[in-house]
Design a protein around this motif. Structure first.
Motif, short mmCIF file in Angstrom:
data_model
loop_
_atom_site.label_atom_id
_atom_site.label_comp_id
_atom_site.label_asym_id
_atom_site.label_seq_id
_atom_site.Cartn_x
_atom_site.Cartn_y
_atom_site.Cartn_z
N ASP A 169 0.72 -1.36 -0.24
CA ASP A 169 0.31 -0.28 0.03
C ASP A 169 0.89 1.42 0.24
O ASP A 169 0.66 2.35 -0.98
N MET A 170 2.18 1.16 0.56
CA MET A 170 2.70 2.46 0.66
C MET A 170 3.78 2.86 -0.68
O MET A 170 3.34 3.80 -0.79
N VAL A 171 3.29 1.53 -1.35
CA VAL A 171 4.35 2.14 -2.59
C VAL A 171 3.29 2.18 -3.61
O VAL A 171 3.14 3.57 -4.20
N LEU A 172 2.02 2.18 -3.59
CA LEU A 172 0.78 1.97 -4.81
C LEU A 172 0.21 3.65 -4.77
O LEU A 172 -0.52 3.62 -5.01
N ASN A 173 0.61 4.17 -3.17
CA ASN A 173 -0.38 5.57 -3.08
C ASN A 173 0.69 5.93 -3.59
O ASN A 173 0.39 7.75 -3.20
N GLN A 174 1.80 5.96 -3.68
CA GLN A 174 2.51 7.04 -4.63
C GLN A 174 2.41 7.41 -5.71
O GLN A 174 1.28 6.94 -6.32
N PRO A 175 2.82 8.41 -6.11
CA PRO A 175 2.17 9.73 -7.76
C PRO A 175 2.72 8.10 -8.75
O PRO A 175 3.75 7.58 -8.78
N ALA A 176 2.12 8.40 -9.66
CA ALA A 176 2.95 7.84 -11.07
C ALA A 176 4.06 8.77 -11.22
O ALA A 176 3.67 10.20 -10.70
N MET A 177 4.96 7.89 -11.12
CA MET A 177 6.44 8.43 -11.96
C MET A 177 6.90 8.45 -13.32
O MET A 177 6.49 7.01 -13.77
N SER A 178 8.23 8.81 -13.50
CA SER A 178 8.29 8.22 -14.85
C SER A 178 9.53 7.29 -14.28
O SER A 178 10.09 7.08 -13.53
N ARG A 179 10.22 6.66 -15.73
CA ARG A 179 10.81 5.42 -15.55
C ARG A 179 12.53 5.63 -15.04
O ARG A 179 12.73 5.11 -13.76
N ASN A 180 13.10 7.17 -15.41
CA ASN A 180 14.42 7.32 -14.07
C ASN A 180 13.40 8.22 -12.86
O ASN A 180 14.20 7.39 -12.10
N ALA A 181 12.99 8.19 -12.50
CA ALA A 181 12.15 8.52 -10.84
C ALA A 181 12.21 7.27 -10.39
O ALA A 181 12.55 7.23 -9.03
N TRP A 182 11.62 6.26 -11.01
CA TRP A 182 10.95 4.80 -9.98
C TRP A 182 12.23 4.86 -10.00
O TRP A 182 12.47 3.76 -8.89
N THR A 183 13.80 4.58 -10.86
CA THR A 183 15.22 3.54 -10.95
C THR A 183 15.48 4.77 -9.83
O THR A 183 16.37 4.07 -9.04
N ALA A 184 15.54 6.20 -9.71
CA ALA A 184 15.61 6.41 -8.80
C ALA A 184 15.57 6.04 -7.31
O ALA A 184 15.73 6.23 -6.03
N GLU A 185 14.19 6.26 -7.30
CA GLU A 185 13.91 5.27 -6.25
C GLU A 185 14.51 4.21 -5.98
O GLU A 185 14.23 3.71 -4.38
#
Length: 110
Positions: free
Chosen positions: A63-79
């Motif tokens: 749920d913590m991850v699924l409640n995050q806003p939509a992000m770009s591939r670069n942003a998800w990679t950075a996360e």
């Protein structure tokens, strides 16, 4: 000359310091009870869901991850890299790309 005065300064300093024990109250510990959110929810099935469930649920809920806003591939990679490098998440190196692909497919910015 100052060296000979040092022991005298220390003695007077200690003598002038009020005793901590004089006015100290004993520490009282109390039991507190609270409920933490409980979630046995897994990430939705799909390509890469095994990788994200096996690596990410050890530290936080889906749920913590699924409640995050939509992000770009670069942003998800950075996360994902932040979780590994800053928080020492035990993510298998071979699963990093799969996890990023899963997150982009599920929560990628349009």
């Amino acid at each position: 000359m100052f060296r000979s005065l040092l022991p005298l300064v220390i003695v007077f300093g200690v003598a002038a310091t009020p005793s901590i024990a004089d006015g100290a109250r004993p520490i009282e510990l109390k039991t507190t009870q609270f409920d933490l959110p409980d979630s046995d929810r897994m990430f939705p099935d799909g390509p890469g869901s095994d990788a994200i469930n096996n690596n990410c649920l050890a530290c936080h809920s889906a749920d913590m991850v699924l409640n995050q806003p939509a992000m770009s591939r670069n942003a998800w990679t950075a996360e994902v890299k932040k979780m590994i490098n800053n928080y020492k998440a035990p993510v298998a190196p071979e699963d990093v790309g799969t996890i990023v692909e899963y997150l982009v497919a599920l929560k990628g910015a349009k």
